[in-house]
Every structure is written in structure tokens, then in C-alpha cells.
Design a protein around this motif. Structure first.
Motif, PDB file in Angstrom:
ATOM      1  N   VAL A 213       0.867  -1.177   0.000  1.00  0.00           N
ATOM      2  CA  VAL A 213       0.000   0.000   0.000  1.00  0.00           C
ATOM      3  C   VAL A 213       0.904   1.228   0.000  1.00  0.00           C
ATOM      4  O   VAL A 213       1.773   1.365   0.853  1.00  0.00           O
ATOM      5  N   LYS A 214       0.700   2.120  -0.966  1.00  0.00           N
ATOM      6  CA  LYS A 214       1.597   3.262  -1.095  1.00  0.00           C
ATOM      7  C   LYS A 214       0.837   4.525  -1.473  1.00  0.00           C
ATOM      8  O   LYS A 214      -0.188   4.480  -2.157  1.00  0.00           O
ATOM      9  N   HIS A 215       1.393   5.680  -1.045  1.00  0.00           N
ATOM     10  CA  HIS A 215       0.893   6.961  -1.526  1.00  0.00           C
ATOM     11  C   HIS A 215       1.222   7.089  -3.012  1.00  0.00           C
ATOM     12  O   HIS A 215       2.305   6.688  -3.452  1.00  0.00           O
ATOM     13  N   ILE A 216       0.338   7.647  -3.774  1.00  0.00           N
ATOM     14  CA  ILE A 216       0.507   7.761  -5.215  1.00  0.00           C
ATOM     15  C   ILE A 216       1.797   8.504  -5.576  1.00  0.00           C
ATOM     16  O   ILE A 216       2.450   8.202  -6.579  1.00  0.00           O
ATOM     17  N   ASP A 217       2.229   9.459  -4.744  1.00  0.00           N
ATOM     18  CA  ASP A 217       3.445  10.226  -5.034  1.00  0.00           C
ATOM     19  C   ASP A 217       4.707   9.371  -4.971  1.00  0.00           C
ATOM     20  O   ASP A 217       5.745   9.744  -5.517  1.00  0.00           O
ATOM     21  N   ASN A 218       4.625   8.232  -4.286  1.00  0.00           N
ATOM     22  CA  ASN A 218       5.781   7.352  -4.153  1.00  0.00           C
ATOM     23  C   ASN A 218       5.683   6.116  -5.046  1.00  0.00           C
ATOM     24  O   ASN A 218       6.469   5.176  -4.907  1.00  0.00           O
ATOM     25  N   HIS A 219       4.751   6.138  -5.960  1.00  0.00           N
ATOM     26  CA  HIS A 219       4.530   4.980  -6.823  1.00  0.00           C
ATOM     27  C   HIS A 219       5.666   4.794  -7.814  1.00  0.00           C
ATOM     28  O   HIS A 219       6.175   5.755  -8.400  1.00  0.00           O
ATOM     29  N   ILE A 220       6.088   3.550  -7.996  1.00  0.00           N
ATOM     30  CA  ILE A 220       7.077   3.177  -8.993  1.00  0.00           C
ATOM     31  C   ILE A 220       6.373   2.377 -10.075  1.00  0.00           C
ATOM     32  O   ILE A 220       5.635   1.434  -9.781  1.00  0.00           O
ATOM     33  N   ARG A 221       6.598   2.764 -11.303  1.00  0.00           N
ATOM     34  CA  ARG A 221       5.940   2.106 -12.431  1.00  0.00           C
ATOM     35  C   ARG A 221       6.176   0.589 -12.408  1.00  0.00           C
ATOM     36  O   ARG A 221       7.278   0.136 -12.145  1.00  0.00           O
ATOM     37  N   TRP A 222       5.099  -0.162 -12.681  1.00  0.00           N
ATOM     38  CA  TRP A 222       5.124  -1.628 -12.734  1.00  0.00           C
ATOM     39  C   TRP A 222       5.494  -2.255 -11.388  1.00  0.00           C
ATOM     40  O   TRP A 222       6.037  -3.352 -11.332  1.00  0.00           O
ATOM     41  N   GLU A 223       5.177  -1.597 -10.293  1.00  0.00           N
ATOM     42  CA  GLU A 223       5.546  -2.137  -8.982  1.00  0.00           C
ATOM     43  C   GLU A 223       4.700  -3.340  -8.595  1.00  0.00           C
ATOM     44  O   GLU A 223       5.140  -4.177  -7.817  1.00  0.00           O
ATOM     45  N   GLY A 224       3.509  -3.425  -9.128  1.00  0.00           N
ATOM     46  CA  GLY A 224       2.654  -4.561  -8.828  1.00  0.00           C
ATOM     47  C   GLY A 224       2.009  -5.107 -10.096  1.00  0.00           C
ATOM     48  O   GLY A 224       1.742  -4.355 -11.042  1.00  0.00           O
ATOM     49  N   SER A 225       1.776  -6.414 -10.120  1.00  0.00           N
ATOM     50  CA  SER A 225       1.111  -7.010 -11.283  1.00  0.00           C
ATOM     51  C   SER A 225      -0.327  -6.529 -11.389  1.00  0.00           C
ATOM     52  O   SER A 225      -0.843  -6.291 -12.483  1.00  0.00           O
ATOM     53  N   ALA A 233      -8.732  11.521  -6.074  1.00  0.00           N
ATOM     54  CA  ALA A 233      -7.477  12.276  -6.128  1.00  0.00           C
ATOM     55  C   ALA A 233      -6.348  11.408  -6.677  1.00  0.00           C
ATOM     56  O   ALA A 233      -5.548  11.856  -7.507  1.00  0.00           O
ATOM     57  N   ALA A 234      -6.284  10.152  -6.221  1.00  0.00           N
ATOM     58  CA  ALA A 234      -5.246   9.238  -6.717  1.00  0.00           C
ATOM     59  C   ALA A 234      -5.494   8.901  -8.188  1.00  0.00           C
ATOM     60  O   ALA A 234      -4.542   8.784  -8.970  1.00  0.00           O
ATOM     61  N   GLU A 235      -6.754   8.739  -8.555  1.00  0.00           N
ATOM     62  CA  GLU A 235      -7.067   8.448  -9.953  1.00  0.00           C
ATOM     63  C   GLU A 235      -6.606   9.590 -10.854  1.00  0.00           C
ATOM     64  O   GLU A 235      -6.032   9.366 -11.932  1.00  0.00           O
ATOM     65  N   LYS A 236      -6.822  10.826 -10.429  1.00  0.00           N
ATOM     66  CA  LYS A 236      -6.408  11.980 -11.221  1.00  0.00           C
ATOM     67  C   LYS A 236      -4.895  11.985 -11.414  1.00  0.00           C
ATOM     68  O   LYS A 236      -4.387  12.225 -12.516  1.00  0.00           O
ATOM     69  N   LYS A 237      -4.163  11.688 -10.338  1.00  0.00           N
ATOM     70  CA  LYS A 237      -2.697  11.723 -10.419  1.00  0.00           C
ATOM     71  C   LYS A 237      -2.154  10.631 -11.319  1.00  0.00           C
ATOM     72  O   LYS A 237      -1.206  10.854 -12.077  1.00  0.00           O
ATOM     73  N   ILE A 238      -2.750   9.437 -11.245  1.00  0.00           N
ATOM     74  CA  ILE A 238      -2.204   8.368 -12.083  1.00  0.00           C
ATOM     75  C   ILE A 238      -2.561   8.598 -13.548  1.00  0.00           C
ATOM     76  O   ILE A 238      -1.807   8.205 -14.440  1.00  0.00           O
ATOM     77  N   ARG A 239      -3.679   9.247 -13.809  1.00  0.00           N
ATOM     78  CA  ARG A 239      -3.995   9.603 -15.200  1.00  0.00           C
ATOM     79  C   ARG A 239      -2.990  10.622 -15.726  1.00  0.00           C
ATOM     80  O   ARG A 239      -2.580  10.574 -16.887  1.00  0.00           O
ATOM     81  N   GLU A 240      -2.564  11.543 -14.857  1.00  0.00           N
ATOM     82  CA  GLU A 240      -1.573  12.543 -15.254  1.00  0.00           C
ATOM     83  C   GLU A 240      -0.219  11.900 -15.528  1.00  0.00           C
ATOM     84  O   GLU A 240       0.529  12.371 -16.393  1.00  0.00           O
ATOM     85  N   LEU A 241       0.101  10.827 -14.797  1.00  0.00           N
ATOM     86  CA  LEU A 241       1.363  10.124 -15.039  1.00  0.00           C
ATOM     87  C   LEU A 241       1.394   9.511 -16.436  1.00  0.00           C
ATOM     88  O   LEU A 241       2.433   9.481 -17.085  1.00  0.00           O
TER      89      LEU A 241
END
Length: 268
Positions: A213-225, A233-241
Motif C-alpha cells: 500500500v503506497k501513496h501515489i506520489d511514491n509509486h514506482i511504475r510496474w511495482e505490482g502485477s 485524487a489518486a485516480e487523477k494523479k495516475i492519469r496525469e502520469l
């Protein structure tokens, strides 16, 4: 190919370290990263890989690092030198950059940088003719500034064992110019963006094995299958990524409705 993996900086005879420090010490981090990288380069190609690290508690002054390293490298048949460093500035600067001097070094620098920017902000490659490890070696050489050791966001993406492994794999992929088999990290990754949505993310994790479980700001691409994003708020940020990952979204009309939906999700 004969590759030298160098650890930047050293510990002097008086116990002082010549590297930068922050949330993590540059020298100590790179000393741990070097054997992981060397192993990946050996295991995924017919490469001879040697780690070069200055002897500790031996040098009186920093300038002795230069003589030691150049004597180890020049005339010994290396095809490529990779020196590992971490950046440091004012706590707010962040991201990855790779330095080069020669045209051959530029090719490796670009490929490594293109891999590391999957994890960190892209600061691009930089031509540097003032660094002895790039200018005075008799082979191609790059200097990898993987991230900023005094930046909390960068540190949070880099300091766990599986994150060191990911960074080493990205560097190796750039050097070898191929994708390596992605060692399993987590089966499930749950992302959130605020404290209330974190509650919902934790609830979902109860029903998931091998889960982070992680904050979206600390997410690493492909960290989980399997990737689940909790809250608008998290959905908006990951769409921006816009980083190509597929993910499920659990979001309600408000934060409390989101938690209810998370409870319903694990009940399915």
C-alpha cells in the motif's frame, strides 16, 4: 564485454566520508547498489564485471580517489565504466540524470537515463568534460546520478531492498539495451492520495496476498502485477502520469463513500 562498476567517493582515514548525505548517505547507498547491478550485468549477458571501490580508512585526502581509480581502470581492458552516485542540492531538486563525455558514453548514458526515468523525474543526460572518470579513462564511461539523496520523494522511491533491485535492473537494461525478466516484486499494489483513502486502501489490502500500500506520489511504475487506485485524487494523479499501466479504480461520491466501496470490493 568487460565492465567496471565503480562506487563514487570514499571513507577517508579520519573516518569522514567524501560523499553527499541526506535521507540516505550517497556512498553507503551506492556501495549496496553496486553488487546488485554487477550481478544483473553478469547474469544477463556474457560480461566480465568487476566492482571498483576505494579502500576505506586509507586515503588522507579526497584527491587520492582519482589516482586509485584511474590506475585500476586504464590499461586493463575495460569496455565500459559505470560510476554510481546520488545527487544532492537543496532538498527540493529531484530526479535522475546520467553524465557522459565521449560519443560512446553518450549512447550508454541516453539508454540508462531512458530506463531510470520510469522511476524518477527525467533531468536528461548531460555532457561533462570536467570529470576525470569521464574524461581520463581509456574506455567509454558514464556517471549515473540515480536520484537526489536529500529529496524525500526520491528517497521514498529508492531505499527499500526491492527498490534498489529495480534501480539496478533499470541501469542494467540501459547498458545491455534489452528488457530483462522482471523479478517479481508484488502481486498487488494499492495506491491512495490522502488519509481517508488510505483507510480504504488498507481495507483492500486485507484481502490481497503479497500486497503493498503506497501513496501515489511514491509509486514506482510496474511495482505490482495488479494495480488498484483508491479515491478520485489518486485516480487523477495516475492519469496525469500516463505511464501505460492498467489499473482498477475504486472511488465514491465522497471519501466516506469510497471507504464503503472498498468494503464492498473485498466482499465480492
Amino acid at each position: 564485454m568487460k565492465i567496471g562498476v565503480l562506487v563514487g567517493h570514499s571513507i577517508l582515514k579520519d573516518g569522514s566520508c567524501t560523499s553527499a548525505g541526506g535521507y540516505v548517505q550517497e556512498y553507503a547507498y551506492c556501495k549496496e547498489l553496486a553488487p546488485i547491478l554487477a550481478s544483473k550485468l553478469k547474469d544477463n549477458g556474457k560480461n566480465q564485471v568487476e566492482i571498483i571501490i576505494c579502500p576505506e580508512f586509507t586515503f588522507i585526502k579526497k584527491s587520492q580517489e582519482r589516482t586509485y581509480k584511474l590506475n585500476k581502470i586504464n590499461g586493463n581492458g575495460y569496455d565500459l565504466i559505470i560510476e554510481l552516485h546520488l545527487n544532492c542540492y537543496d532538498g527540493s531538486a529531484k530526479g535522475t540524470e546520467v553524465l557522459y563525455s565521449s560519443n560512446r558514453g553518450k549512447v550508454y548514458a541516453q539508454r540508462v537515463n531512458d530506463k531510470l526515468d520510469d522511476i524518477f523525474v527525467d533531468r536528461d543526460i548531460k555532457l561533462r568534460n570536467d570529470l576525470y572518470i569521464l574524461r581520463e579513462t581509456d574506455c567509454a564511461a558514464i556517471l549515473v546520478e540515480a536520484f537526489f539523496c536529500d529529496n524525500k520523494d526520491d528517497y521514498m522511491k529508492a531505499d527499500e531492498p526491492h527498490e534498489k533491485d529495480l534501480i539496478a535492473r533499470k541501469i542494467a537494461e540501459g547498458i545491455l539495451n534489452k528488457n530483462l525478466v522482471d523479478e517479481k516484486r508484488y502481486k498487488n499494489c494499492i495506491l491512495y492520495a490522502n488519509d481517508i483513502d488510505k483507510v480504504g486502501a488498507e481495507i483492500i489490502s486485507w484481502s490481497k496476498e503479497d500486497c503493498i500500500v503506497k501513496h501515489i506520489d511514491n509509486h514506482i511504475r510496474w511495482e505490482g502485477s495488479n494495480l488498484v487506485v483508491v479515491g478520485g485524487a489518486a485516480e487523477k494523479k495516475i492519469r496525469e502520469l500516463n505511464n501505460g499501466e492498467r489499473y482498477a479504480v475504486i472511488a465514491g461520491n465522497d471519501r466516506y463513500d469510497t471507504v464503503k466501496k472498498c468494503l464492498s470490493f473485498i466482499g465480492k
